[in-house]
Design a protein around this motif. Structure first.
Motif, PDB file in Angstrom:
ATOM      1  N   LYS A 257       0.722  -1.296  -0.086  1.00 58.16           N
ATOM      2  CA  LYS A 257      -0.126   0.073   0.142  1.00 58.16           C
ATOM      3  C   LYS A 257       0.842   1.049  -0.088  1.00 58.16           C
ATOM      4  CE  LYS A 257      -3.877  -2.184   0.504  1.00 58.16           C
ATOM      5  NZ  LYS A 257      -4.806  -2.265  -0.679  1.00 58.16           N
ATOM      6  N   LEU A 258       1.902   1.260   0.555  1.00 59.34           N
ATOM      7  CA  LEU A 258       2.912   2.520   1.038  1.00 59.34           C
ATOM      8  C   LEU A 258       4.090   2.461   0.164  1.00 59.34           C
ATOM      9  CD1 LEU A 258       2.151   3.337   4.452  1.00 59.34           C
ATOM     10  CD2 LEU A 258       0.877   4.238   2.404  1.00 59.34           C
ATOM     11  N   ASP A 259       4.377   1.229  -0.328  1.00 58.75           N
ATOM     12  CA  ASP A 259       6.012   0.797  -0.813  1.00 58.75           C
ATOM     13  C   ASP A 259       7.034   1.129   0.379  1.00 58.75           C
ATOM     14  OD1 ASP A 259       7.820  -0.313  -2.489  1.00 58.75           O
ATOM     15  OD2 ASP A 259       8.280   1.918  -3.216  1.00 58.75           O
ATOM     16  N   HIS A 260       6.467   0.736   1.345  1.00 58.19           N
ATOM     17  CA  HIS A 260       7.316   1.051   2.756  1.00 58.19           C
ATOM     18  C   HIS A 260       7.946  -0.504   3.164  1.00 58.19           C
ATOM     19  CE1 HIS A 260       8.921   2.531   6.542  1.00 58.19           C
ATOM     20  NE2 HIS A 260       8.273   1.562   7.151  1.00 58.19           N
ATOM     21  N   ASP A 261       9.078  -0.389   3.446  1.00 55.41           N
ATOM     22  CA  ASP A 261       9.845  -1.741   3.861  1.00 55.41           C
ATOM     23  C   ASP A 261      10.027  -1.604   5.316  1.00 55.41           C
ATOM     24  OD1 ASP A 261      10.537  -2.928   1.232  1.00 55.41           O
ATOM     25  OD2 ASP A 261      12.064  -1.476   1.094  1.00 55.41           O
ATOM     26  N   MET A 262       9.750  -2.481   6.080  1.00 55.76           N
ATOM     27  CA  MET A 262       9.928  -2.701   7.384  1.00 55.76           C
ATOM     28  C   MET A 262      10.150  -4.107   7.681  1.00 55.76           C
ATOM     29  SD  MET A 262       5.930  -2.454   8.918  1.00 55.76           S
ATOM     30  CE  MET A 262       6.766  -3.024  10.664  1.00 55.76           C
TER      31      MET A 262
END
Length: 134
Positions: free
Chosen positions: A44-49
């Motif tokens: 959804k946010l192209d965020h890596d965690m």
């Protein structure tokens, strides 16, 4: 006020998730929902965690008792259990059931919260015992 009950395991994430499911099942909790936060934020946010999953655990007899005491308690159900990478270790965290008593100020929920706490603590203890034996 602390609202979590947390243990840390020296095991990989996938193993920790599987063992958490088993430990919860041994205490009468089924998993109603699973949210892969890592995948959702990536999609959804192209965020890596780090690896992070939320398991919605439910013990039907306890849920029934809680709902009989307060129909609105469903807002705090199921019991959320988080499994997440925490550096080189994996954290397993459960929402402290006493939170529902503190938030609602309903003494009728106290015995339900106490039993849920005993069961969740037993599951967390089983995880750490299995981790020590690995």
């Amino acid at each position: 006020m602390r609202y979590d009950r947390t243990v840390h395991l020296d095991t990989d994430f996938a193993t920790a998730v599987a063992r958490t499911r088993d430990a919860l099942a041994a205490q009468g909790f089924g998993i109603l929902t699973e949210i892969d936060v890592t995948a959702t934020l990536k999609a959804k946010l192209d965020h890596d965690m780090e690896d992070y999953v939320i398991l919605g655990a439910c013990n039907p007899p306890l849920a029934h008792r809680a709902l009989e005491a307060d129909r609105s308690i469903g807002l705090l159900l199921p019991c959320n259990v988080v499994v997440r990478r925490d550096g080189a270790r994996t954290a397993v965290q459960a929402l402290d059931p006493s939170t529902m008593v503190a938030l609602t100020e309903l003494d009728a929920l106290r015995p339900v919260a106490e039993e849920a706490t005993r069961r969740l603590d037993a599951a967390l203890t089983a995880l750490t015992a299995a981790d020590a034996g690995s």
